[in-house]
Design a protein around this motif. Sequence first.
Motif, PDB file in Angstrom:
ATOM      1  N   LYS A 176       4.627 -10.496  -4.325  1.00  0.00           N
ATOM      2  CA  LYS A 176       4.726 -11.802  -3.683  1.00  0.00           C
ATOM      3  C   LYS A 176       3.360 -12.354  -3.256  1.00  0.00           C
ATOM      4  N   LYS A 177       2.407 -11.447  -3.048  1.00  0.00           N
ATOM      5  CA  LYS A 177       1.095 -11.858  -2.539  1.00  0.00           C
ATOM      6  C   LYS A 177       0.086 -12.158  -3.640  1.00  0.00           C
ATOM      7  N   GLU A 178       0.480 -11.942  -4.897  1.00  0.00           N
ATOM      8  CA  GLU A 178      -0.419 -12.152  -6.035  1.00  0.00           C
ATOM      9  C   GLU A 178      -1.726 -11.382  -5.844  1.00  0.00           C
ATOM     10  N   LEU A 179      -1.592 -10.070  -5.710  1.00  0.00           N
ATOM     11  CA  LEU A 179      -2.746  -9.212  -5.474  1.00  0.00           C
ATOM     12  C   LEU A 179      -3.632  -9.127  -6.713  1.00  0.00           C
ATOM     13  N   ASN A 180      -4.891  -8.829  -6.459  1.00  0.00           N
ATOM     14  CA  ASN A 180      -5.888  -8.719  -7.517  1.00  0.00           C
ATOM     15  C   ASN A 180      -6.061  -7.251  -7.905  1.00  0.00           C
ATOM     16  N   LYS A 181      -5.773  -6.916  -9.167  1.00  0.00           N
ATOM     17  CA  LYS A 181      -5.826  -5.528  -9.609  1.00  0.00           C
ATOM     18  C   LYS A 181      -7.220  -4.931  -9.447  1.00  0.00           C
ATOM     19  N   SER A 182      -8.244  -5.696  -9.763  1.00  0.00           N
ATOM     20  CA  SER A 182      -9.614  -5.172  -9.648  1.00  0.00           C
ATOM     21  C   SER A 182      -9.958  -4.820  -8.203  1.00  0.00           C
ATOM     22  N   GLU A 183      -9.496  -5.662  -7.274  1.00  0.00           N
ATOM     23  CA  GLU A 183      -9.744  -5.376  -5.857  1.00  0.00           C
ATOM     24  C   GLU A 183      -8.989  -4.132  -5.412  1.00  0.00           C
ATOM     25  N   LEU A 184      -7.765  -3.949  -5.912  1.00  0.00           N
ATOM     26  CA  LEU A 184      -7.005  -2.745  -5.591  1.00  0.00           C
ATOM     27  C   LEU A 184      -7.678  -1.509  -6.182  1.00  0.00           C
ATOM     28  N   ASP A 185      -8.123  -1.618  -7.442  1.00  0.00           N
ATOM     29  CA  ASP A 185      -8.832  -0.503  -8.074  1.00  0.00           C
ATOM     30  C   ASP A 185     -10.026  -0.078  -7.229  1.00  0.00           C
ATOM     31  N   SER A 186     -10.796  -1.068  -6.791  1.00  0.00           N
ATOM     32  CA  SER A 186     -12.005  -0.788  -6.008  1.00  0.00           C
ATOM     33  C   SER A 186     -11.664  -0.146  -4.664  1.00  0.00           C
ATOM     34  N   ALA A 187     -10.675  -0.716  -3.967  1.00  0.00           N
ATOM     35  CA  ALA A 187     -10.321  -0.206  -2.640  1.00  0.00           C
ATOM     36  C   ALA A 187      -9.786   1.217  -2.710  1.00  0.00           C
ATOM     37  N   PHE A 246       0.806  -1.211   0.000  1.00  0.00           N
ATOM     38  CA  PHE A 246       0.000   0.000   0.000  1.00  0.00           C
ATOM     39  C   PHE A 246       0.841   1.263   0.000  1.00  0.00           C
ATOM     40  N   HIS A 247       1.892   1.306   0.822  1.00  0.00           N
ATOM     41  CA  HIS A 247       2.635   2.561   0.929  1.00  0.00           C
ATOM     42  C   HIS A 247       3.324   2.953  -0.370  1.00  0.00           C
ATOM     43  N   THR A 248       3.625   1.965  -1.240  1.00  0.00           N
ATOM     44  CA  THR A 248       4.270   2.324  -2.498  1.00  0.00           C
ATOM     45  C   THR A 248       3.308   2.990  -3.476  1.00  0.00           C
ATOM     46  N   SER A 249       2.007   2.948  -3.184  1.00  0.00           N
ATOM     47  CA  SER A 249       1.056   3.676  -4.033  1.00  0.00           C
ATOM     48  C   SER A 249       1.323   5.178  -3.984  1.00  0.00           C
ATOM     49  N   PHE A 250       1.879   5.660  -2.886  1.00  0.00           N
ATOM     50  CA  PHE A 250       2.224   7.084  -2.787  1.00  0.00           C
ATOM     51  C   PHE A 250       3.396   7.406  -3.714  1.00  0.00           C
ATOM     52  N   LEU A 251       4.352   6.495  -3.821  1.00  0.00           N
ATOM     53  CA  LEU A 251       5.468   6.687  -4.754  1.00  0.00           C
ATOM     54  C   LEU A 251       4.963   6.683  -6.192  1.00  0.00           C
ATOM     55  N   ILE A 252       4.125   5.716  -6.526  1.00  0.00           N
ATOM     56  CA  ILE A 252       3.578   5.633  -7.886  1.00  0.00           C
ATOM     57  C   ILE A 252       2.855   6.924  -8.239  1.00  0.00           C
ATOM     58  N   SER A 253       2.041   7.420  -7.323  1.00  0.00           N
ATOM     59  CA  SER A 253       1.269   8.640  -7.576  1.00  0.00           C
ATOM     60  C   SER A 253       2.174   9.855  -7.750  1.00  0.00           C
ATOM     61  N   LEU A 292      -8.915  -1.724   1.878  1.00  0.00           N
ATOM     62  CA  LEU A 292      -7.489  -1.739   1.538  1.00  0.00           C
ATOM     63  C   LEU A 292      -6.771  -2.887   2.236  1.00  0.00           C
ATOM     64  N   ASN A 293      -7.120  -3.118   3.481  1.00  0.00           N
ATOM     65  CA  ASN A 293      -6.502  -4.204   4.237  1.00  0.00           C
ATOM     66  C   ASN A 293      -6.788  -5.546   3.571  1.00  0.00           C
ATOM     67  N   GLU A 294      -7.997  -5.709   3.075  1.00  0.00           N
ATOM     68  CA  GLU A 294      -8.359  -6.954   2.404  1.00  0.00           C
ATOM     69  C   GLU A 294      -7.676  -7.059   1.037  1.00  0.00           C
ATOM     70  N   ALA A 295      -7.663  -5.954   0.288  1.00  0.00           N
ATOM     71  CA  ALA A 295      -7.081  -5.977  -1.055  1.00  0.00           C
ATOM     72  C   ALA A 295      -5.580  -6.237  -1.018  1.00  0.00           C
ATOM     73  N   TYR A 296      -4.887  -5.672  -0.013  1.00  0.00           N
ATOM     74  CA  TYR A 296      -3.439  -5.846   0.106  1.00  0.00           C
ATOM     75  C   TYR A 296      -3.057  -7.048   0.967  1.00  0.00           C
ATOM     76  N   LYS A 297      -4.079  -7.740   1.474  1.00  0.00           N
ATOM     77  CA  LYS A 297      -3.855  -8.910   2.332  1.00  0.00           C
ATOM     78  C   LYS A 297      -3.036  -8.520   3.558  1.00  0.00           C
ATOM     79  N   GLY A 298      -3.393  -7.343   4.092  1.00  0.00           N
ATOM     80  CA  GLY A 298      -2.760  -6.854   5.315  1.00  0.00           C
ATOM     81  C   GLY A 298      -2.121  -5.499   5.143  1.00  0.00           C
ATOM     82  N   LEU A 299      -2.315  -4.618   6.124  1.00  0.00           N
ATOM     83  CA  LEU A 299      -1.658  -3.314   6.171  1.00  0.00           C
ATOM     84  C   LEU A 299      -0.793  -3.247   7.416  1.00  0.00           C
ATOM     85  N   SER A 300       0.347  -2.593   7.304  1.00  0.00           N
ATOM     86  CA  SER A 300       1.202  -2.388   8.472  1.00  0.00           C
ATOM     87  C   SER A 300       0.654  -1.225   9.308  1.00  0.00           C
TER      88      SER A 300
END
Length: 275
Positions: free
Chosen positions: A43-54, A15-22, A69-77
Amino acid sequence: MQKKMKLYIVTEALFHTSFLISKVMGSSHIQSHFNIQFIIQDKKELNKSELDSAHSLTHTSLELQIKALNEAYKGLSLAEIELCNSQEIPTKHCLSERNVKVTNDLNSDEIKGELNQYKGSKCAMIFLDCILSPWWISAFNNKIINAHSAVLPHARGMFAIEQYILTANKENFQKAVGASIHYVDKGIDTGSLIKTCQLDNIWELDSIAQIKAKSYLLAFDMLINYACKNEPFSLTDSYAQEYIGPIFFAKNYTSEVMQQSVNKFNELKSEELVC
């Protein structure tokens, strides 16, 4: 017209790298001066559609968006939750862009082959909690800049500031809080420094997670500012580290160590308030 250098942004599907991407995609200078290619280790094989939605749940409560976001990223720190609470959540994420290569291993033969196949001028900015193989350095002719969420040389490695607080005195801990950018060499966070920046007023923050969240953002801003300077990646704009500081590893950052880190910050903060 001079051909643009190809800039690889290499990071992880977190999740935190989304700030870098933006920040990268929001920089008109970077867009106009580089051809950008993202390489994302997932490494977690995240789902793009779930990330888009979150990431697009801007019209719901923050609590519900953090849950999504916690569900889409399979955990937040804890630091990522602090980012949610203190920052506007980016609409872009690590898998958003079309020019993205997703891999479960940055050191794979596939990635090595693709990088070596590109014969034009190229450079890289990285933000990772893993170690790259030495062939990366030769593939980019040493033009790889890493952002580190602590001040070097005080604390190297992964979850560095959270573990350093357990061994350092208050003065040295304060010196280590912040971020650094440096060229990558064969060591772990031992390359020539380009810039370091300390965070101010850290005892006004509520937790070490807040410190880490601010350090992430500072590290990202330092990368963006570097890419926007005149003649970045010159290999002549850095200096050797004064000494090689202690190194920390992710495998040692257990839930028990994490709690010790939280407790130590609270202890030091209490001492500061008494003073």
